[in-house]
Design a protein around this motif. Structure first.
Motif, mmCIF file in Angstrom:
data_model
loop_
_atom_site.group_PDB
_atom_site.id
_atom_site.type_symbol
_atom_site.label_atom_id
_atom_site.label_comp_id
_atom_site.label_asym_id
_atom_site.label_seq_id
_atom_site.Cartn_x
_atom_site.Cartn_y
_atom_site.Cartn_z
ATOM 1 N N TRP A 1 9.687 -65.406 -20.511
ATOM 2 C CA TRP A 1 8.466 -65.040 -21.216
ATOM 3 C C TRP A 1 8.311 -63.531 -21.127
ATOM 4 N N HIS A 2 7.792 -62.917 -22.185
ATOM 5 C CA HIS A 2 7.473 -61.492 -22.124
ATOM 6 C C HIS A 2 6.232 -61.217 -22.951
ATOM 7 N N ARG A 3 5.585 -60.083 -22.633
ATOM 8 C CA ARG A 3 4.328 -59.739 -23.282
ATOM 9 C C ARG A 3 4.466 -59.659 -24.790
ATOM 10 N N GLU A 4 3.355 -59.888 -25.467
ATOM 11 C CA GLU A 4 3.304 -59.908 -26.923
ATOM 12 C C GLU A 4 3.712 -58.579 -27.564
ATOM 13 N N ASP A 5 3.419 -57.464 -26.887
ATOM 14 C CA ASP A 5 3.730 -56.160 -27.479
ATOM 15 C C ASP A 5 5.127 -55.653 -27.100
ATOM 16 N N THR A 6 5.988 -56.561 -26.609
ATOM 17 C CA THR A 6 7.357 -56.197 -26.268
ATOM 18 C C THR A 6 8.339 -57.034 -27.073
ATOM 19 N N HIS A 7 9.584 -56.605 -27.099
ATOM 20 C CA HIS A 7 10.644 -57.316 -27.823
ATOM 21 C C HIS A 7 11.848 -57.431 -26.906
ATOM 22 N N LEU A 8 12.405 -58.624 -26.827
ATOM 23 C CA LEU A 8 13.603 -58.862 -26.035
ATOM 24 C C LEU A 8 14.808 -58.436 -26.871
ATOM 25 N N ASP A 9 15.530 -57.432 -26.396
ATOM 26 C CA ASP A 9 16.639 -56.881 -27.171
ATOM 27 C C ASP A 9 17.977 -57.534 -26.833
ATOM 28 N N SER A 10 18.225 -57.784 -25.547
ATOM 29 C CA SER A 10 19.473 -58.428 -25.130
ATOM 30 C C SER A 10 19.193 -59.280 -23.903
ATOM 31 N N LEU A 11 20.091 -60.231 -23.656
ATOM 32 C CA LEU A 11 19.888 -61.191 -22.580
ATOM 33 C C LEU A 11 21.244 -61.628 -22.059
ATOM 34 N N ALA B 1 30.881 -78.650 -14.178
ATOM 35 C CA ALA B 1 31.022 -78.362 -15.605
ATOM 36 C C ALA B 1 29.636 -78.012 -16.145
ATOM 37 N N VAL B 2 29.576 -77.030 -17.039
ATOM 38 C CA VAL B 2 28.302 -76.576 -17.597
ATOM 39 C C VAL B 2 28.384 -76.631 -19.114
ATOM 40 N N TRP B 3 27.377 -77.241 -19.753
ATOM 41 C CA TRP B 3 27.282 -77.297 -21.210
ATOM 42 C C TRP B 3 26.010 -76.605 -21.652
ATOM 43 N N LEU B 4 26.081 -75.976 -22.789
ATOM 44 C CA LEU B 4 24.920 -75.321 -23.386
ATOM 45 C C LEU B 4 24.358 -76.236 -24.462
ATOM 46 N N GLU B 5 23.073 -76.552 -24.363
ATOM 47 C CA GLU B 5 22.414 -77.318 -25.419
ATOM 48 C C GLU B 5 22.199 -76.402 -26.617
ATOM 49 N N ARG B 6 22.353 -76.906 -27.799
ATOM 50 C CA ARG B 6 22.157 -76.078 -28.990
ATOM 51 C C ARG B 6 20.702 -75.636 -29.068
ATOM 52 N N PRO B 7 20.464 -74.298 -29.123
ATOM 53 C CA PRO B 7 19.078 -73.824 -29.204
ATOM 54 C C PRO B 7 18.425 -74.248 -30.512
ATOM 55 N N GLY B 8 17.137 -74.538 -30.453
ATOM 56 C CA GLY B 8 16.391 -74.921 -31.646
ATOM 57 C C GLY B 8 15.623 -73.748 -32.215
ATOM 58 N N ALA B 9 14.655 -74.033 -33.008
ATOM 59 C CA ALA B 9 13.761 -73.034 -33.636
ATOM 60 C C ALA B 9 14.517 -72.148 -34.604
ATOM 61 N N SER C 1 8.395 -66.224 -25.985
ATOM 62 C CA SER C 1 9.233 -66.852 -24.974
ATOM 63 C C SER C 1 10.579 -67.252 -25.555
ATOM 64 N N LEU C 2 11.593 -67.165 -24.711
ATOM 65 C CA LEU C 2 12.937 -67.535 -25.134
ATOM 66 C C LEU C 2 13.467 -68.569 -24.159
#
Length: 152
Positions: free
Chosen positions: A33-43, A59-67, A98-99
């Protein structure tokens, strides 16, 4: 939690989703989560399972992101066999609000406790302040338990 001048700017959480813990199957929900007046540039996430060569392999699997349509991302192994990397170098329009990312983990055998470590790094910029970008890093160590009544 990440603060700028005493104001909460971002918060990171990991929520365990129990699928079949007695069989070594878990889900992890990662949320930034990050404040409304900010933008997540990289992760970037790096999930480290136990590095004991005689211990269980995970073993690790990534669920397909939605939205929204997601930007290109890398999901792969790190330099060792025990690290899984999720890297989103340019988050784009998904970086507003939020991401969340969902993972599935499965251990070849399940001890009573399975230790794990999650390293997080991200770049965050202010929407109303040009050229003001912050880089943040954090690590979280946690245990996954075979017994559903045990605490993580």
């Amino acid at each position: 939690m990440f603060y700028e001048s005493g104001t909460r700017t971002a918060a990171f959480s990991v929520t365990e989703r129990r699928i079949e813990p007695e069989n070594g199957r878990f889900g992890l929900a990662l949320n930034l989560w990050h404040r409304e007046d900010t933008h997540l540039d990289s992760l970037r996430y790096e999930l480290r399972a136990p590095s004991n060569p005689n211990g269980p392999q995970v073993a690790v699997w990534l669920e397909r992101p939605g939205a929204s349509p997601w930007p290109e991302m890398t999901f792969g192994k790190g330099r060792d066999l025990h690290t899984t990397i999720i890297d989103v170098p340019e988050v784009g329009s998904v970086g507003v609000g939020s991401l969340g990312i969902e993972l599935r983990l499965e251990a070849t055998e399940m001890p009573d406790t399975l230790p794990a470590r999650l390293d997080l790094s991200f770049d965050l910029s202010h929407e109303d302040r040009l050229f003001e970008t912050y880089t943040a890093e954090s690590s979280l160590e946690f245990d996954l338990h075979r017994n559903p009544n045990a605490q993580s």
